[in-house]
Design an enzyme around this catalytic site. Structure first.
Site, PDB file in Angstrom:
ATOM      1  N   SER A 567      35.238 -93.204  64.783  1.00 36.34           N
ATOM      2  CA  SER A 567      34.436 -93.940  63.819  1.00 36.34           C
ATOM      3  C   SER A 567      34.088 -95.318  64.411  1.00 36.34           C
ATOM      4  O   SER A 567      33.464 -95.380  65.453  1.00 36.34           O
ATOM      5  CB  SER A 567      35.172 -94.041  62.489  1.00 36.34           C
ATOM      6  OG  SER A 567      34.297 -94.399  61.455  1.00 36.34           O
ATOM      7  N   ASP A 648      29.768 -84.038  59.695  1.00 33.89           N
ATOM      8  CA  ASP A 648      29.970 -85.479  59.593  1.00 33.89           C
ATOM      9  C   ASP A 648      28.646 -86.119  59.215  1.00 33.89           C
ATOM     10  O   ASP A 648      27.763 -86.284  60.042  1.00 33.89           O
ATOM     11  CB  ASP A 648      30.470 -86.041  60.926  1.00 33.89           C
ATOM     12  CG  ASP A 648      30.798 -87.521  60.835  1.00 33.89           C
ATOM     13  OD1 ASP A 648      30.545 -88.126  59.780  1.00 33.89           O
ATOM     14  OD2 ASP A 648      31.314 -88.075  61.828  1.00 33.89           O
ATOM     15  N   HIS A 680      33.933 -85.914  59.088  1.00 37.82           N
ATOM     16  CA  HIS A 680      34.314 -87.099  59.858  1.00 37.82           C
ATOM     17  C   HIS A 680      35.755 -86.967  60.338  1.00 37.82           C
ATOM     18  O   HIS A 680      36.178 -87.685  61.237  1.00 37.82           O
ATOM     19  CB  HIS A 680      34.147 -88.335  58.975  1.00 37.82           C
ATOM     20  CG  HIS A 680      34.023 -89.622  59.719  1.00 37.82           C
ATOM     21  ND1 HIS A 680      33.097 -89.844  60.717  1.00 37.82           N
ATOM     22  CD2 HIS A 680      34.718 -90.792  59.619  1.00 37.82           C
ATOM     23  CE1 HIS A 680      33.220 -91.078  61.184  1.00 37.82           C
ATOM     24  NE2 HIS A 680      34.195 -91.676  60.535  1.00 37.82           N
TER      25      HIS A 680
END
Length: 705
Positions: A567, A648, A680
């Site tokens: 991320s 995601d 994600h």
């Protein structure tokens, strides 16, 4: 003692289940034996039991909780509900399988959610005869109490146990639940697959929108303990989700103590939902006789998580002050319900509390918060705002308070969550479950130590080091330098099933991680400092933290180190690939931001990008270019493994594909791992094993002596 609790005590007195025996642990992995000493690894991680959702019975004697086990052959987790007598010596007992959300009623019966014919319904575990004269005289059993056509998303029992709040995902133009079910059935039969959208969210987190909203209903239990087929809609006219998507829960709605009023928080969607954090708290009569009323309209930032005082005079809730900022500090607010006047209870406390509860006398509020690398449980005086810590080291990830007793789930860097009890003065902390003792008995884990150093602007920054599981003094070890996500997050003294330092320590790596400027738990100014400066202060902290760790810990091999992150940590990995690649033998980038410009237009929650960059990309394009990893591809040279998943929608797949294309075109050694059905996060057991095996193989390949 309440009759139903007495009946439960009799049931608990039966012999402990077979789960308490010390039989050898069976392995689903050929050639891997859990019963011999070995370094901790992903095959341990995916099979651990996950304890959570602790709930104290009304008299404080029993603990109900969930425990998830892994069915590796079926590639999924299976959650069951257990009950433990906290005053006896009996082992925990599983009372129902494939169920979740246990909640005690006032009479001592236990409600929960489980499937019936493929639909999530509300169930009750208690006496087979609810008539008062029969309580405690008959066997405890489960009975289905709701029979609606749609899945119950979440629920909350009224204080007297006579009614229940239910959340359903419905089409808001429908007048009843059956209408939504009919529309879903018609859609499933339609051979066309196209969907026409008129506004965002088109997709959110990992799911494409189908037009339904989570809405709040109330239903009364009948004399037979059953719920009516059609509940009463309370969130009438509300264009928003109650609870919120994708991770909202029952903490977003509450009954008043007398059960006559319901409070809930919601963000009105309109056409601005993807760039708004303006949640408000509403009240509505529990009988649905009038429409909801907004209580916090003046604050354009986030107001949520209502907790009424026991006397019904005050509503406590959490509130932010900055519109459009999801990582602003939550303050504890108190509203006088007779006048509407509000004040902040804890303005002097520079932490952002969450998961709030209140004592029976209304004098104490209980919250958790990140704090200097830990995530403790705190008690806050409801009048003075004075804060005291009840449970410190590690992470408290769930708790329940009854009288002077607190039941909590706690974990740390060396052990997953188990249940503990402590009194409300913070004394007599005692572990009451040992769910993974047998499975962890033969594993070796790495010891850890926090350290501090002078980071950006000579300010104090914290990090930690985890030693390899096979540590020997005098030896040097390769390093996994983990960069946390968020970016307003932190690597804390907590257990993780995704980025767990012990999985690297078990492979013979030391782990170093830095809670750079922007991390949570060090004051709001520290957290705010990353906004607009993603590649600035945090990078300086990472550089200085790496230098400090090498100076302090002689077992770190500076010549055999790889940096990895997900991320925001993935953004930073792409960023340092172009601007600070000299120390590293390899990179691992999971779901990172590769092109800041396209990230704005492809992500789901626009408020995040707009706050972090000072506005939309078309208004402030230079801000999106300031720290854009794509612009430094010409300087990439270090081998990189890229991981990115198909579902995601926070950082879409094209970001990872773009980075892999850049690596391949430049001739840099690289690999691309993708999971078409993950979000994600990588959650499925088989995918988790593949992820860890692939990452570990990549680290080992480039750090061999």
């Amino acid at each position: 003692m309440k009759p139903l609790l007495a009946a439960l005590l009799l049931a608990m007195a039966l012999p402990a289940s077979a789960a308490s025996t010390s039989a050898p642990i069976q392995s689903p992995f050929p050639g891997f034996d859990y019963n011999v000493p070995h370094a901790f690894n992903v095959r341990d991680l995916v099979m651990l039991k996950r304890v959570g959702d602790p709930q104290l019975s009304p008299d404080g004697r029993y603990a109900a909780y969930t425990m998830r086990r892994t069915d590796y052959a079926a590639n999924k987790g299976v959650t069951s509900i257990y009950v433990l007598d906290l005053d006896g010596k009996a082992a925990p007992r599983k009372i129902v399988d494939k169920a979740s959300s246990p909640r005690w009623a006032a009479d001592g019966s236990l409600y929960y959610l489980a499937s019936a014919d493929g639909v999530t319904q509300l169930w009750r575990y208690g006496s087979s005869h609810p008539a008062p004269g029969m309580l405690g005289k008959t066997a405890m059993q489960s009975s289905q109490v709701s029979h609606g056509p749609l899945d119950i998303q979440d629920y909350k029992l009224s204080p007297d146990g006579h009614s229940v709040l239910l959340s359903y995902a419905v089409y808001t133009d429908c007048s009843d639940l059956a209408c939504t079910k009919a529309k879903l059935d018609k859609r499933a039969k339609d051979k066309s697959t196209g969907t026409l959208y008129h506004k965002l969210f088109v997709r959110h987190w990992d799911t494409w929108s189908d037009g339904r909203r989570n809405q709040l209903y109330l239903a009364h239990f009948g004399a037979n303990g059953q719920l009516p087929a059609e509940p009463t809609l309370l969130s009438r006219g509300i264009d928003g989700d109650v609870p919120s998507k994708p991770f909202g829960d029952a903490s977003e709605f509450a009954f008043s103590p007398d059960g006559k009023t319901v409070y809930f928080d919601v963000r009105i969607a309109g056409n601005s939902e993807p760039w708004s954090t303006n949640f408000d708290i509403y009240k509505v009569p529990a009988d649905g006789s009038s429409a909801p009323t907004n209580l916090t309209a003046k604050n354009k930032a986030w107001d949520a998580y209502p907790v009424p005082s026991p006397d019904g005079k005050t509503l406590y809730y959490l509130a932010m002050k900055t519109p459009g900022f999801e990582a602003d500090r939550f303050g504890i607010m108190a509203m006088d319900l007779s006048t509407g006047a509000t004040h902040e209870v804890d303005p002097q406390w520079d932490r952002s509390p969450g998961s709030m509860d209140i004592s029976a006398d209304g004098k104490t509020l209980f919250v958790t918060a990140d704090d200097e690398g830990q995530h403790p449980l705190f008690a806050v005086d409801a009048v003075s705002g004075k804060v005291r810590q009840l449970v410190g080291d590690g992470e408290v990830d769930g708790y329940s308070v009854v009288g002077k007793r607190v039941l909590l789930a706690r974990n740390d860097l060396k052990q997953p969550s188990d249940l503990y009890t402590v009194d409300t003065d913070g004394r007599d902390l005692k572990q009451v479950t040992h769910a993974n003792a047998a499975r962890l008995k033969n594993t070796q884990e790495g010891d850890f130590q926090f350290f501090t150093f002078k980071g950006w602007n000579n300010e104090t920054v914290q990090g930690y080091v985890v030693k390899p599981a096979n540590f020997q003094a005098g030896k040097k070890y390769p390093v996994a330098f983990i960069i946390h996500g968020g970016p307003q997050g932190a690597m804390t003294n907590s257990w993780s099933y995704r980025w767990n330092p012990q999985t690297y320590a078990g492979q013979g790596f030391a782990v170093v991680t830095i809670n750079f400027h922007g991390s949570t738990g060090y004051g709001q100014k520290f957290t705010d400092s990353i906004s607009g400066d993603w590649g600035g202060k945090p990078l300086e902290d990472l550089k200085l933290g790496w230098k400090a760790a090498l100076s302090k810990y002689s077992f770190l091999d500076a010549g055999r180190a790889c940096a990895l992150g997900a991320s925001y940590g993935g953004f930073m990995t792409y960023w340092i690939a172009g601007v600070w690649n000299s120390p590293w033998k390899c990179f691992v980038d999971h779901d990172g931001v590769f092109d800041s410009r396209m990230m704005y237009y492809a992500t789901d929650e626009l408020w995040f990008e707009e706050h972090e960059n000072g506005g939309p990309q078309y208004d402030v394009p230079k801000n999106y270019e300031k720290f854009n990893p794509l612009d430094h591809v010409k300087d990439w040279r270090v081998p990189m493994l890229v991981v990115h998943s198909g579902h995601d929608f926070r950082i879409p797949l094209s970001q990872g594909l773009g980075a892999f294309t850049a690596l391949q075109r430049r001739g840099i050694p690289s690999e691309f791992l993708t999971f078409p059905n993950e979000s994600h996060w990588v959650l499925q057991p088989h995918n988790s094993v593949l992820w860890h095996d692939t990452v570990n193989a990549w680290l080992e390949k480039w750090t061999k002596q």
